[in-house]
Enzyme design. Sequence first.
Site, mmCIF file in Angstrom:
data_model
loop_
_atom_site.group_PDB
_atom_site.id
_atom_site.type_symbol
_atom_site.label_atom_id
_atom_site.label_comp_id
_atom_site.label_asym_id
_atom_site.label_seq_id
_atom_site.Cartn_x
_atom_site.Cartn_y
_atom_site.Cartn_z
ATOM 1 N N TYR A 155 33.141 31.018 2.865
ATOM 2 C CA TYR A 155 32.358 31.077 4.117
ATOM 3 C C TYR A 155 33.105 31.899 5.174
ATOM 4 O O TYR A 155 32.508 32.730 5.868
ATOM 5 C CB TYR A 155 32.132 29.643 4.580
ATOM 6 C CG TYR A 155 31.206 29.437 5.756
ATOM 7 C CD1 TYR A 155 29.823 29.475 5.597
ATOM 8 C CD2 TYR A 155 31.710 29.149 7.024
ATOM 9 C CE1 TYR A 155 28.972 29.246 6.683
ATOM 10 C CE2 TYR A 155 30.875 28.912 8.102
ATOM 11 C CZ TYR A 155 29.501 28.961 7.926
ATOM 12 O OH TYR A 155 28.661 28.725 9.000
ATOM 13 N N LYS A 159 31.636 35.371 6.819
ATOM 14 C CA LYS A 159 31.395 35.520 8.260
ATOM 15 C C LYS A 159 32.319 36.586 8.869
ATOM 16 O O LYS A 159 31.905 37.314 9.780
ATOM 17 C CB LYS A 159 31.566 34.177 8.962
ATOM 18 C CG LYS A 159 30.560 33.099 8.514
ATOM 19 C CD LYS A 159 29.121 33.492 8.727
ATOM 20 C CE LYS A 159 28.161 32.309 8.596
ATOM 21 N NZ LYS A 159 26.753 32.707 8.727
HETATM 22 P P1 NAP Z 1 20.556 24.825 8.301
HETATM 23 O O1 NAP Z 1 20.100 23.782 9.240
HETATM 24 O O2 NAP Z 1 21.182 24.430 7.004
HETATM 25 O O3 NAP Z 1 19.299 25.800 7.996
HETATM 26 C C1 NAP Z 1 19.481 26.864 7.111
HETATM 27 C C2 NAP Z 1 18.317 27.823 7.224
HETATM 28 O O4 NAP Z 1 18.619 28.975 6.429
HETATM 29 C C3 NAP Z 1 17.021 27.251 6.682
HETATM 30 O O5 NAP Z 1 15.967 27.809 7.441
HETATM 31 C C4 NAP Z 1 16.992 27.778 5.246
HETATM 32 O O6 NAP Z 1 15.674 27.918 4.697
HETATM 33 C C5 NAP Z 1 17.610 29.137 5.450
HETATM 34 N N1 NAP Z 1 18.227 29.697 4.249
HETATM 35 C C6 NAP Z 1 19.283 29.229 3.546
HETATM 36 N N2 NAP Z 1 19.549 30.029 2.504
HETATM 37 C C7 NAP Z 1 18.639 31.043 2.565
HETATM 38 C C8 NAP Z 1 18.367 32.160 1.751
HETATM 39 N N3 NAP Z 1 19.118 32.448 0.675
HETATM 40 N N4 NAP Z 1 17.330 32.969 2.088
HETATM 41 C C9 NAP Z 1 16.573 32.721 3.176
HETATM 42 N N5 NAP Z 1 16.778 31.657 3.977
HETATM 43 C C10 NAP Z 1 17.796 30.836 3.667
HETATM 44 O O7 NAP Z 1 21.599 25.820 8.971
HETATM 45 P P2 NAP Z 1 22.030 25.985 10.512
HETATM 46 O O8 NAP Z 1 23.055 24.974 10.826
HETATM 47 O O9 NAP Z 1 20.842 26.117 11.368
HETATM 48 O O10 NAP Z 1 22.807 27.378 10.419
HETATM 49 C C11 NAP Z 1 22.213 28.617 10.760
HETATM 50 C C12 NAP Z 1 23.299 29.680 10.771
HETATM 51 O O11 NAP Z 1 24.303 29.331 11.717
HETATM 52 C C13 NAP Z 1 24.024 29.864 9.435
HETATM 53 O O12 NAP Z 1 24.287 31.229 9.215
HETATM 54 C C14 NAP Z 1 25.311 29.113 9.626
HETATM 55 O O13 NAP Z 1 26.345 29.629 8.808
HETATM 56 C C15 NAP Z 1 25.570 29.367 11.102
HETATM 57 N N6 NAP Z 1 26.458 28.374 11.699
HETATM 58 C C16 NAP Z 1 26.080 27.080 11.784
HETATM 59 C C17 NAP Z 1 26.960 26.157 12.359
HETATM 60 C C18 NAP Z 1 26.619 24.705 12.495
HETATM 61 O O14 NAP Z 1 27.496 23.933 12.920
HETATM 62 N N7 NAP Z 1 25.416 24.262 12.180
HETATM 63 C C19 NAP Z 1 28.206 26.581 12.810
HETATM 64 C C20 NAP Z 1 28.545 27.915 12.705
HETATM 65 C C21 NAP Z 1 27.665 28.810 12.152
HETATM 66 P P3 NAP Z 1 14.904 26.684 3.955
HETATM 67 O O15 NAP Z 1 14.413 25.775 5.066
HETATM 68 O O16 NAP Z 1 13.787 27.333 3.204
HETATM 69 O O17 NAP Z 1 15.910 26.011 3.077
#
Ligand code: NAP
Length: 244
Positions: A155, A159
């Site tokens: 990861y 990133k």
């Molecule tokens: P999340 O709640 O797990 O949601 C993931 C989203 O990505 C869902 O809409 C999922 O679609 C979609 N997705 C996953 N794999 C995919 C693929 N191969 N093709 C198309 N869509 C895909 O994630 P989140 O926490 O909102 O995170 C969003 C972004 O922020 C990510 O890049 C993550 O690395 C980054 N981020 C998050 C955090 C945190 O603390 N949450 C921190 C730092 C960075 P489905 O609904 O169809 O499964």
Amino acid sequence: MQNKYALVTGGSRGIGRAVCLKLADMGYNILVNYKGNTEAAEETAKLVRDKGVAAEIMMFDVADKENIKKVLGGWVEANTDKLVEVLVNNAGIRQDILMMSMSDEQWDSVLDTSLQGMYHVTKQVLNNMLMNRYGRIINMVSLSGIKGMPGQVNYSAAKAGMIGATKALAQEIAKRNVTVNAIAPGFIKTDMTEELNEKELSGMIPMKRFGTAEEVADLVGFFASKNASYITGQVISINGGLYT
Ligand code: NAP
């Protein structure tokens, strides 16, 4: 803004959904990309439409370049009257494990989703942004991509790769008024962080809490706005003061 669209990858849930709603508030029609959760994508689209703009759900796997070409490329070709003016490369997954135990699949899937996904999705909409001489690309990265996190070699690499690409692409296309910036969240309350011990981890965060998807979406909204016209190639952390 009738023909202007924002494409949000991973827009069905979490940060992506909040971003869709923020960009809808700004008047953009929304393309809600997702991997498989049609119910959640439909729910996001409904919430977007409730704001008076158009929404289309768009299922493709950002880790599958042929799928991207077919679905997104097909949409771009078929909709010459519409323009993706804002792209948020938000889709991402975690597969946390120490490197000594990591499988090739765990390495590949995380890199393919974030880093390769960003490349292949951006390729489909970049030329039109350049011809339009205006556009906004916002890449969702992570604190892990800045400082590196043990248990997240895959990861962190994905990133960090996105951060390098953000800085390079920003310089390539700045003269066309297309900006490229990255947002690096710390701990944000979504499905992705659901199994983490929020109480314990909050102790390390100066603000003593996880962030919300809406707080991240507000920052995306700023980068997507005309107010951010002179900012490109930057990585902004949003993490409650966690030292990076
Ligand atoms: P999340 O709640 O797990 O949601 C993931 C989203 O990505 C869902 O809409 C999922 O679609 C979609 N997705 C996953 N794999 C995919 C693929 N191969 N093709 C198309 N869509 C895909 O994630 P989140 O926490 O909102 O995170 C969003 C972004 O922020 C990510 O890049 C993550 O690395 C980054 N981020 C998050 C955090 C945190 O603390 N949450 C921190 C730092 C960075 P489905 O609904 O169809 O499964």
